[in-house]
Design an enzyme around this catalytic site. Sequence first.
Site, mmCIF file in Angstrom:
data_model
loop_
_atom_site.group_PDB
_atom_site.id
_atom_site.type_symbol
_atom_site.label_atom_id
_atom_site.label_comp_id
_atom_site.label_asym_id
_atom_site.label_seq_id
_atom_site.Cartn_x
_atom_site.Cartn_y
_atom_site.Cartn_z
ATOM 1 N N SER A 252 0.891 -1.266 -0.045
ATOM 2 C CA SER A 252 0.123 0.181 0.023
ATOM 3 C C SER A 252 0.761 1.107 0.208
ATOM 4 O O SER A 252 1.984 1.283 0.379
ATOM 5 C CB SER A 252 -1.075 -0.022 1.105
ATOM 6 O OG SER A 252 -0.304 0.332 2.357
ATOM 7 N N LYS A 253 0.277 2.246 -0.538
ATOM 8 C CA LYS A 253 1.243 3.498 -0.693
ATOM 9 C C LYS A 253 1.458 4.193 0.799
ATOM 10 O O LYS A 253 2.287 5.002 0.751
ATOM 11 C CB LYS A 253 0.260 4.591 -1.567
ATOM 12 C CG LYS A 253 -0.927 4.984 -0.905
ATOM 13 C CD LYS A 253 -1.512 6.056 -1.890
ATOM 14 C CE LYS A 253 -2.960 6.456 -1.586
ATOM 15 N NZ LYS A 253 -3.592 7.378 -2.506
ATOM 16 N N ARG A 254 0.879 3.667 1.834
ATOM 17 C CA ARG A 254 1.202 4.086 3.077
ATOM 18 C C ARG A 254 2.495 3.586 3.715
ATOM 19 O O ARG A 254 3.125 4.306 4.578
ATOM 20 C CB ARG A 254 0.025 3.787 3.864
ATOM 21 C CG ARG A 254 -1.229 4.489 4.156
ATOM 22 C CD ARG A 254 -2.085 4.097 5.165
ATOM 23 N NE ARG A 254 -2.516 2.830 4.996
ATOM 24 C CZ ARG A 254 -3.677 2.163 4.204
ATOM 25 N NH1 ARG A 254 -4.172 3.012 3.405
ATOM 26 N NH2 ARG A 254 -3.743 0.942 4.148
#
Length: 576
Positions: A252-254
């Site tokens: 995920s981009k987190r």
Amino acid sequence: MTVVTRIAPSPTGDPHVGTAYIGLFNYAFAKRHGGRFIFRLEDTDRQRYDAQAEARILEMFSWLSIAPDEGPGIGGDAGPYRQSERTDIYRQHVEQLLASGRAYRAFETAEELDAMRTEQKLLGRPLGYDGRGRSVPRQDQEERAAAGEPHVVRLLTPDDGATVFVDELRGEVSILNQEIRDPVLLKSDGYPTYHLANVVDDHLMGVTHVIRAEEWITSTPIHVLLYQAFGWPAPRFVHMPLLRNPDKSKVSKRKLDTSVASYREQGILPEALLNFLATMGWSMADGSEFFSVDEMVAAFDIQRVSLGGPVFDLKKLRYFNAKYLRDLLSLDEVARRVTPLLEERGYRWDDHDYLLDVVDVLRPRAETLVEIADGAGYFFTDEVRYDDSARKQLAGGQKYLEDLEREFSILEFFDYDGVDDLLHDYVQAQSVGMGKVLQPLRAALTGTTSAPGVTDLVTILGKRRVLQRIGQALSAINQGLPDDNPQRAADAEKAAAKAASAAKAASAAKAASAAKATSAGRAKAAPANPGTPATAPADETAAAGDAAETTAGTAPKKGGTATKARTTPAKRGSPG
């Protein structure tokens, strides 16, 4: 049967590496079987819709060279390929389900649904729609809908039992029907949900194999029930393992950079990215680690997909990229791709061979195109700025630079062999290690100590620029190597002034104290005969002499310290 696969991303932001990953496997499977690869845009989520994302997704596939055969902007017989342009098709199919009794209209408000979930929690019941809309007579549903009352359309699912389907990688999968009760097919805004649009589009576009991420496994029973409700044969399902972060969580981009555009901007090559993604849960039968997309297609077998969670390792991606830069792409091709980055930095050159020489010496040290461009500055500018490590080398290498300036100026054949021989002969004559001579020279030529071999640098830069840069370095040494950072230089100057002031004050205080003590001592030890002079103690006289010598002395010039000669001459080898 013609094999047809598809990729159906949502245009809600930058193209995701997961989209490239699933797209690659759909492309490879279709091409391996002589089929078609379709790109379909699932743009029914109007709140998150990004008008620019569609173009970026198509650009991503074009950059990766796995362009779809059909899709928006491409054309094809199964269009339109944007779901927002197919809403009439979805409504027609919803009417079919309503007419057959396989779906119904539900009129619960958001408040009523919230109250339902609250009650389920209090009573400890499974969360989810409880089917209350089923009890509304069909005629009442139609009358309320005709009157404009907001509602959704839900699929009527079995209450008991389980829905079973076959996954080509996992075998038979069974999910209880109570876990998928009456999902929404048509939202109150008239747009279809993913479930309805996905099934209708796959059927009408002739999709034979649905290859998607494993997160959709739990939704597949809904799709199977929809195929049954329409009376259509279901395609074959292949659920690929999810890409994982190093901690095994879903990518995920987190936690990770997931933008394909970002990797492109960092100088990652499309061939390297695809090769890397291909090894995420799949392998060649012959064990090859590096292979092209065409080689992957020729050998592709979906059964070689491993279900273990593949880790998206950035170090491994950079390793793959470096391999392509250094070994798998030709020098001309690497130079062609790095040219726009060099031009963006304002670098210019007249000779293509010069560019090839520069790229050839930089690519063994680089992992990305950007690193090549960032490291090329001293090949295209006349002024050299010295970093901290270079300043240290210059300060201790003045003698060597002065000698080499003279040696290079009279060198008749300024080619690789001539330069190489000169450097070896000089180092041996000095009886020092290679680094003692070559590091100051490298610093003078590039402004840093992290650069290619010195012989390569000298040969590529040429006699005029080499002499110019050695001269610049010697001038910098004589001027005390001014700091390239004005603020840092100013801070250092202030600190030096403060230290000097403190030392002066301390020295004055010490002198006053010493004078006072001496005067008192003389008064106490005064001889009876005032005509006889007093003699200062020997240790006091020596101390005064040391102080005078220290005060009068001057600091040695930078680079003036002699280097201890090695007992054995340096081995002859490639310098730098």
